[in-house]
Motif scaffolding. Structure first.
Motif: not given
Length: 81
Positions: A20-21, A24-25
């Motif tokens: 998820s991280a 998002e990036e």
């Protein structure tokens, strides 16, 4: 080692958060960028990619061990290709 179920659940949860991280990036893509050459990230240039690959290797090893209990997991450095 903890039990396979708890280890697996913990690793999957950690991997999900990391994925998820990373998602998002990532910049959004558009048709305008299709003609441009892009430099692919490497372990040296992107620490998040390195973490993702490392975590994925652990998840894969656990999945292989659950599917094939006789499999032996080894420890060693990653390879470039």
């Amino acid at each position: 080692f903890s039990s396979p179920a708890s280890t697996s659940s913990s690793a999957v949860s950690s991997s999900s958060r990391l994925l998820s991280a990373v998602a998002e990036e990532q910049p959004s893509t558009s048709q305008e960028n299709d003609d441009q050459d892009e430099d692919l990230p490497t372990n040296d240039s992107d620490p998040t990619l390195l973490k993702l690959r490392h975590t994925s290797a652990h998840v894969m090893a656990m999945a292989v061990q659950q599917t094939f209990p006789e499999a032996q997991v080894t420890i060693g450095p990653w390879i470039d290709n």
